[in-house]
Design an enzyme around this catalytic site. Structure first.
Site, PDB file in Angstrom:
ATOM      1  N   SER A 158       8.492  17.676 -29.308  1.00  0.00           N
ATOM      2  CA  SER A 158       9.701  17.044 -28.784  1.00  0.00           C
ATOM      3  C   SER A 158      10.408  16.328 -29.938  1.00  0.00           C
ATOM      4  O   SER A 158       9.770  16.006 -30.954  1.00  0.00           O
ATOM      5  CB  SER A 158       9.303  16.006 -27.727  1.00  0.00           C
ATOM      6  OG  SER A 158      10.414  15.228 -27.353  1.00  0.00           O
ATOM      7  N   TYR A 181       3.844   9.227 -24.839  1.00  0.00           N
ATOM      8  CA  TYR A 181       4.542  10.502 -25.061  1.00  0.00           C
ATOM      9  C   TYR A 181       4.801  10.694 -26.552  1.00  0.00           C
ATOM     10  O   TYR A 181       4.500  11.745 -27.124  1.00  0.00           O
ATOM     11  CB  TYR A 181       5.850  10.511 -24.266  1.00  0.00           C
ATOM     12  CG  TYR A 181       6.587  11.849 -24.312  1.00  0.00           C
ATOM     13  CD1 TYR A 181       6.205  12.895 -23.479  1.00  0.00           C
ATOM     14  CD2 TYR A 181       7.653  12.057 -25.188  1.00  0.00           C
ATOM     15  CE1 TYR A 181       6.863  14.121 -23.512  1.00  0.00           C
ATOM     16  CE2 TYR A 181       8.317  13.280 -25.224  1.00  0.00           C
ATOM     17  CZ  TYR A 181       7.923  14.306 -24.379  1.00  0.00           C
ATOM     18  OH  TYR A 181       8.575  15.532 -24.425  1.00  0.00           O
ATOM     19  N   ALA A 183       3.345   9.357 -29.157  1.00  0.00           N
ATOM     20  CA  ALA A 183       2.138   9.531 -29.976  1.00  0.00           C
ATOM     21  C   ALA A 183       1.516  10.908 -29.779  1.00  0.00           C
ATOM     22  O   ALA A 183       1.098  11.563 -30.743  1.00  0.00           O
ATOM     23  CB  ALA A 183       1.124   8.433 -29.629  1.00  0.00           C
ATOM     24  N   LYS A 185       2.993  13.659 -28.695  1.00  0.00           N
ATOM     25  CA  LYS A 185       3.880  14.730 -29.172  1.00  0.00           C
ATOM     26  C   LYS A 185       3.830  14.822 -30.700  1.00  0.00           C
ATOM     27  O   LYS A 185       3.974  15.901 -31.271  1.00  0.00           O
ATOM     28  CB  LYS A 185       5.302  14.482 -28.676  1.00  0.00           C
ATOM     29  CG  LYS A 185       5.474  14.792 -27.204  1.00  0.00           C
ATOM     30  CD  LYS A 185       5.365  16.287 -26.973  1.00  0.00           C
ATOM     31  CE  LYS A 185       5.212  16.679 -25.541  1.00  0.00           C
ATOM     32  NZ  LYS A 185       5.084  18.123 -25.341  1.00  0.00           N
TER      33      LYS A 185
HETATM   34  N1  LIG Z   1      12.857  18.798 -20.703  1.00  0.00           N
HETATM   35  C1  LIG Z   1      13.144  18.029 -21.779  1.00  0.00           C
HETATM   36  O1  LIG Z   1      14.131  17.295 -21.815  1.00  0.00           O
HETATM   37  C2  LIG Z   1      12.235  18.095 -22.971  1.00  0.00           C
HETATM   38  C3  LIG Z   1      12.666  17.505 -24.175  1.00  0.00           C
HETATM   39  C4  LIG Z   1      11.845  17.563 -25.285  1.00  0.00           C
HETATM   40  C5  LIG Z   1      10.598  18.183 -25.186  1.00  0.00           C
HETATM   41  N2  LIG Z   1      10.207  18.725 -24.012  1.00  0.00           N
HETATM   42  C6  LIG Z   1       8.895  19.368 -23.963  1.00  0.00           C
HETATM   43  O2  LIG Z   1       9.061  20.716 -23.578  1.00  0.00           O
HETATM   44  C7  LIG Z   1       7.922  21.154 -22.830  1.00  0.00           C
HETATM   45  C8  LIG Z   1       8.384  21.764 -21.536  1.00  0.00           C
HETATM   46  O3  LIG Z   1       9.145  20.812 -20.841  1.00  0.00           O
HETATM   47  P1  LIG Z   1       9.798  21.126 -19.427  1.00  0.00           P
HETATM   48  O4  LIG Z   1      11.136  20.525 -19.420  1.00  0.00           O
HETATM   49  O5  LIG Z   1       9.658  22.576 -19.102  1.00  0.00           O
HETATM   50  O6  LIG Z   1       8.852  20.229 -18.514  1.00  0.00           O
HETATM   51  P2  LIG Z   1       8.735  20.185 -16.942  1.00  0.00           P
HETATM   52  O7  LIG Z   1       8.401  18.773 -16.582  1.00  0.00           O
HETATM   53  O8  LIG Z   1       9.897  20.816 -16.277  1.00  0.00           O
HETATM   54  O9  LIG Z   1       7.455  21.102 -16.693  1.00  0.00           O
HETATM   55  C9  LIG Z   1       6.186  20.802 -17.179  1.00  0.00           C
HETATM   56  C10 LIG Z   1       5.211  21.786 -16.549  1.00  0.00           C
HETATM   57  O10 LIG Z   1       3.887  21.444 -16.984  1.00  0.00           O
HETATM   58  C11 LIG Z   1       3.022  21.629 -15.890  1.00  0.00           C
HETATM   59  N3  LIG Z   1       1.811  20.834 -16.044  1.00  0.00           N
HETATM   60  C12 LIG Z   1       1.698  19.481 -16.029  1.00  0.00           C
HETATM   61  N4  LIG Z   1       0.407  19.138 -16.134  1.00  0.00           N
HETATM   62  C13 LIG Z   1      -0.303  20.297 -16.234  1.00  0.00           C
HETATM   63  C14 LIG Z   1      -1.687  20.590 -16.343  1.00  0.00           C
HETATM   64  N5  LIG Z   1      -2.617  19.618 -16.353  1.00  0.00           N
HETATM   65  N6  LIG Z   1      -2.077  21.889 -16.433  1.00  0.00           N
HETATM   66  C15 LIG Z   1      -1.157  22.890 -16.387  1.00  0.00           C
HETATM   67  N7  LIG Z   1       0.171  22.670 -16.267  1.00  0.00           N
HETATM   68  C16 LIG Z   1       0.582  21.385 -16.181  1.00  0.00           C
HETATM   69  C17 LIG Z   1       3.831  21.147 -14.685  1.00  0.00           C
HETATM   70  O11 LIG Z   1       3.301  21.628 -13.459  1.00  0.00           O
HETATM   71  C18 LIG Z   1       5.215  21.701 -15.005  1.00  0.00           C
HETATM   72  O12 LIG Z   1       5.429  22.976 -14.453  1.00  0.00           O
HETATM   73  C19 LIG Z   1       7.021  19.932 -22.668  1.00  0.00           C
HETATM   74  O13 LIG Z   1       6.039  19.971 -23.661  1.00  0.00           O
HETATM   75  C20 LIG Z   1       7.966  18.764 -22.926  1.00  0.00           C
HETATM   76  O14 LIG Z   1       7.302  17.630 -23.432  1.00  0.00           O
HETATM   77  C21 LIG Z   1      10.996  18.706 -22.891  1.00  0.00           C
END
Ligand SMILES: NC(=O)c1ccc[n+]([C@@H]2O[C@H](COP(=O)([O-])OP(=O)(O)OC[C@H]3O[C@@H](n4cnc5c(N)ncnc54)[C@H](O)[C@@H]3O)[C@@H](O)[C@H]2O)c1
Length: 270
Positions: A158, A181, A183, A185
């Site tokens: 992230s 988050y 730390a 990431k």
């Molecule tokens: N969406 C944003 O704004 C954003 C920004 C920067 C980074 N990210 C990163 O991108 C990645 C994807 O984000 P996203 O927006 O698709 O997130 P999201 O919250 O839409 O989805 C996360 C998914 O992870 C699954 N999950 C959670 N715990 C789990 C577990 N124990 N086992 C298996 N699956 C599990 C959830 O069921 C969900 O489907 C993440 O690593 C997030 O930190 C997202």
């Protein structure tokens, strides 16, 4: 086949997208299957995954598997089942993060507490998913990639794994981006470098994709603040990361390992 098609071709490649039901995760599944891959959408929330798959109104090669990345056995079984069903495994995308117990995080929970009162339970819960989960998935993938004589890992970090959250954008909403988050990431980035350097001789590549914030019904005040600090002047749509994931997964990036591809609208550029 045109050179450019060959460069980004993923025909027949079996790729696991862990967290594939998520906002960004699902758009990864869509584009990877479009590039020819057999996608294994693995997620804790299969209900959400099925809903999204139904809306996707076209034939595709996406198969759902239940996965809890914090559970060693669940991770092990996923890889065994995929190998058994598809014969080989080529790629792994780790695209999950801690979401709390419900689909949307409970904003009253202590997940958002400041550092000086941050509860160990919240720290452990976030670390278990974000960092331990990524470690377990990567660890389990290595023997399968060795067997395949090739493997590609993309770990999703992230902006906030690269720089600290800017607390000025959150106002008085009570929602922020907590220390756990940031730390975890950041940890994902060096975990990926470790894998890249230690397994390059096994023809396994590992890179990080660092996305910026995606529109997701945030408050107008938050969106305004976020956009003001983003040189491209807007938050992301999930599709903004599709080019990056195809690049990182495909032969287009075959000389790239241990790198961190930052796709954040310029947030970290100033
Ligand atoms: N969406 C944003 O704004 C954003 C920004 C920067 C980074 N990210 C990163 O991108 C990645 C994807 O984000 P996203 O927006 O698709 O997130 P999201 O919250 O839409 O989805 C996360 C998914 O992870 C699954 N999950 C959670 N715990 C789990 C577990 N124990 N086992 C298996 N699956 C599990 C959830 O069921 C969900 O489907 C993440 O690593 C997030 O930190 C997202």
């Amino acid at each position: 086949m045109k050179m450019v098609s060959r460069l980004f071709n993923l025909e027949g490649k079996v790729i696991i997208v862990a967290g594939g039901a998520g906002q960004i995760g699902f758009s990864f599944c869509e584009i990877l299957t479009d590039a020819g891959a057999q996608v294994i959408l693995a997620d804790l929330d299969l209900e959400l995954a099925s809903e999204k798959l139904q809306i996707l109104n076209k034939s595709n090669n996406i198969t759902l598997f239940k996965l809890d990345v914090t559970d060693e056995l669940s991770v092990k079984h996923l890889f065994e089942k995929v190998r058994h069903q598809y014969g080989s495994i080529y790629g792994l995308v780790n695209s999950f993060h801690y979401k709390g117990n419900s689909r949307r995080l409970d904003t009253t929970s202590n997940f958002f507490a400041p550092l000086e009162s941050y509860p160990m339970e919240a720290w452990d819960a976030v670390s278990d998913v974000n960092l331990k989960g990524t470690f377990l998935m990567c660890r389990e993938s290595v023997p399968y990639f060795r067997e395949n004589k090739e493997g590609v890992i993309v770990n999703v970090s992230s902006t906030y794994g690269n720089v600290s959250p800017n607390k000025s954008i959150y106002g008085e909403t009570g929602i922020n981006s907590p220390v756990s988050y940031a730390a975890t990431k950041a940890g994902i980035i060096n975990l990926t470098r470790y894998i890249a350097t230690h397994y390059a001789s096994d023809n396994i590549r590992a890179n990080v994709l660092s996305p910026g914030g995606v529109y997701n019904q945030q408050s107008p005040g938050f969106i305004e603040n976020y956009c003001r600090l983003t040189p491209l002047g807007r938050m992301a749509e999930p599709e903004d990361y599709q080019g990056a994931i195809v690049y990182l997964m495909s032969p287009g990036s075959k000389y790239m390992t241990g790198a961190n591809l930052v796709v954040d609208g310029g947030w970290t550029a100033w």
